[in-house]
Each structure stands twice: as structure tokens, then as C-alpha cells.
Design an enzyme around this catalytic site. Structure first.
Site, mmCIF file in Angstrom:
data_model
loop_
_atom_site.group_PDB
_atom_site.id
_atom_site.type_symbol
_atom_site.label_atom_id
_atom_site.label_comp_id
_atom_site.label_asym_id
_atom_site.label_seq_id
_atom_site.Cartn_x
_atom_site.Cartn_y
_atom_site.Cartn_z
ATOM 1 N N PRO A 2 -0.020 1.942 1.435
ATOM 2 C CA PRO A 2 0.261 2.224 2.336
ATOM 3 C C PRO A 2 -1.173 1.531 3.531
ATOM 4 O O PRO A 2 -2.360 2.604 3.141
ATOM 5 C CB PRO A 2 0.130 3.661 2.386
ATOM 6 N N GLU A 3 -0.916 0.960 4.336
ATOM 7 C CA GLU A 3 -1.744 0.155 4.964
ATOM 8 C C GLU A 3 -1.480 1.010 6.650
ATOM 9 O O GLU A 3 -0.267 1.889 6.819
ATOM 10 C CB GLU A 3 -2.183 -1.728 5.138
#
Length: 271
Positions: A2-3
């Protein structure tokens, strides 16, 4: 992993359900995450109202009257709203219970995420104090990036992925922004012109904003706070498209490993 857009999507998704609600219970099924879940976490938050939810880099910040809970989603985690009656899965490690129909549940298959507590000012926290500016804020501009990059021999892609330079520009979005700006990812950061930095900053802001609007990018594990996947992967122009024709010049996109990360670019359009 997850960014920034995925974490921002989670932040926006959970906030309406939990802000100004009081914690009723805390359930820690697996305390051994990237760092141990604090043994006194329940003592710190039960009976206290959650005052706000924010994001710094890839950290979710849950603000209580006496401090902050820091949550990191690790490599493949997600934080979502469920009902108390929903049975936990094997990888559902932590529940923050706000009532019958509102449980904040951390799922983390690889256990690289974190749930921490701090009563100190956030800028002094060891995980937050070194972070660079947020990419969507005004402090992150071409003048700043150009100044920081001078005499740097590091590849421009690795440079913009350095959280000490700017937070949240992860691998997917670095690939996309560099393509849109016409900059080859292997180019030394110190050789990128001021005009090219102007394009790059603009494209970083645009690609992240578009990804947030689409709920992030789901390549395998990520779901937002509502349990739904992100859809930005449908708009990716280079990442994951190695060997396919460039959408500009139609030449095959090339993939290399740069800093042990998949890097896809056009040998013709990016210089």
C-alpha cells in the site's frame, strides 16, 4: 505494498465511521507485527474518544486526547470497518471496537505492518521526524526538488522514492510520473534540469491525485476502508506493462531492476 494513495483512501474511508466515537474495547490477536503491539494499548484508548484520523507518509495517525495511535499497513495489510458479529479471519490481528456495527480491523497477512502508541509530539517520533514533505502540499515544488537533487548521482527514480526527500512516492507512482514527465528513471538526479523537475513535480502531484480519486491501486491484496479494491490500475501507462507498446510511440516498453524494484519505461520517450 500500500502506497500513499492507498493509505489516503483508507484514511478517508474510515474517518466518517470512527471520528468522535469512543473506544469500547481492544482485541489484539497477534501482538507480534513489525514491532510488538504495545501491551498497554487497550489502557491508552478504551473509554477515550477518537478525535481525528490523519495521514503522514504511509502512516495513519489516530488522534486521542492523550496521544496518537500509529498504524502502518506494511506490505499487504488493510484497515477496514466491519461489524462486531463478523468473525475474524486468520490474518485479522487487531480490532479497535467502537460499538456493535463499527469495529476497526487490521488485516495483515505478512505481519509487516504496525500498531503503535505515542504520547509525544508527532514530529519528535522516530518514525516520523525524518520524513520529507508531503507530495500534495505546497512545500513540495520544483525549486525544492531541484535544490535537493544537485550533485546527486542517485537515479532519479530512487531519489523521488526516498522518504527523506518526499514521502509516499512509491514504486508504481514513480514509474508513472517519470513516464509522464519524459524522464528516464536511471538518469542521475543531479543531471535533471530545472524545467524537467517542474514537469516531474507536476506529474507526481497529478498521478497521486488521480490514484486517490480512484481509490488507489489494487494489484493483489489492497482494499480500502470499505473493503473495496482500488481501480487506478486500469489507468497505468507503464507499470506492469513491460513488452507492451508505449501509448505514445508504440515501441515496446522495457523493464529493468532498479534498486531491486521493477522499473518500466520507454527507451524512446524518456530521456
Amino acid at each position: 505494498m500500500p502506497e500513499l494513495p492507498e493509505v489516503e483512501t483508507t484514511c478517508r474511508g474510515i474517518a466518517p465511521h470512527v471520528v468522535n466515537r469512543t473506544v469500547k474495547a481492544v482485541v489484539v490477536r497477534q501482538p507480534q507485527l513489525r514491532w510488538p503491539v504495545p501491551a498497554d494499548l487497550a489502557e491508552q484508548v478504551i473509554g477515550r474518544k477518537l478525535l481525528g484520523v490523519a495521514r503522514r507518509g504511509k502512516y495513519l495517525l489516530l488522534r486521542f486526547p492523550t496521544g496518537h495511535m500509529l498504524v502502518h499497513l506494511g506490505m499487504s495489510g488493510n484497515l477496514r470497518i466491519v461489524e462486531r458479529r463478523e468473525d475474524p479471519g486468520y490474518h485479522d490481528h487487531v480490532d479497535i471496537d467502537f460499538g456493535e456495527k463499527c469495529v476497526l480491523r487490521l488485516n495483515d497477512p505478512r505481519r509487516f505492518g504496525a500498531v503503535l502508541w505515542t504520547s509525544a509530539p508527532l514530529p519528535e517520533h522516530e518514525l516520523l521526524g525524518h520524513l520529507g514533505p508531503e507530495p500534495l502540499e505546497d512545500l513540495f515544488d520544483a525549486d525544492y526538488l531541484y535544490r535537493r537533487s544537485r550533485k546527486r548521482k542517485q537515479a532519479i527514480k530512487a531519489f523521488i522514492m526516498d522518504s527523506k526527500v518526499v514521502v509516499g512516492v512509491g514504486n508504481i507512482y514513480a514509474n508513472e510520473a517519470l513516464f509522464a514527465a519524459g524522464i528516464r528513471p536511471t538518469r542521475a538526479a543531479g543531471t535533471v534540469s530545472r524545467a524537467a523537475m517542474e514537469r516531474l513535480v507536476s506529474e507526481i502531484k497529478q498521478v497521486l491525485a488521480r490514484a486517490i480519486e480512484q481509490g488507489g491501486t489494487t494489484l493483489k491484496d489492497f482494499v480500502g476502508g470499505d473493503g473495496k479494491p482500488g481501480y487506478f490500475q486500469q489507468q497505468l501507462l507503464v507499470y506492469g506493462r513491460q513488452g507492451e507498446p508505449c501509448q505514445n510511440c508504440k515501441k515496446p516498453l522495457k523493464e529493468i531492476r532498479l534498486g531491486q524494484r521493477s522499473t518500466v519505461y520507454c527507451t524512446s520517450c524518456q530521456r
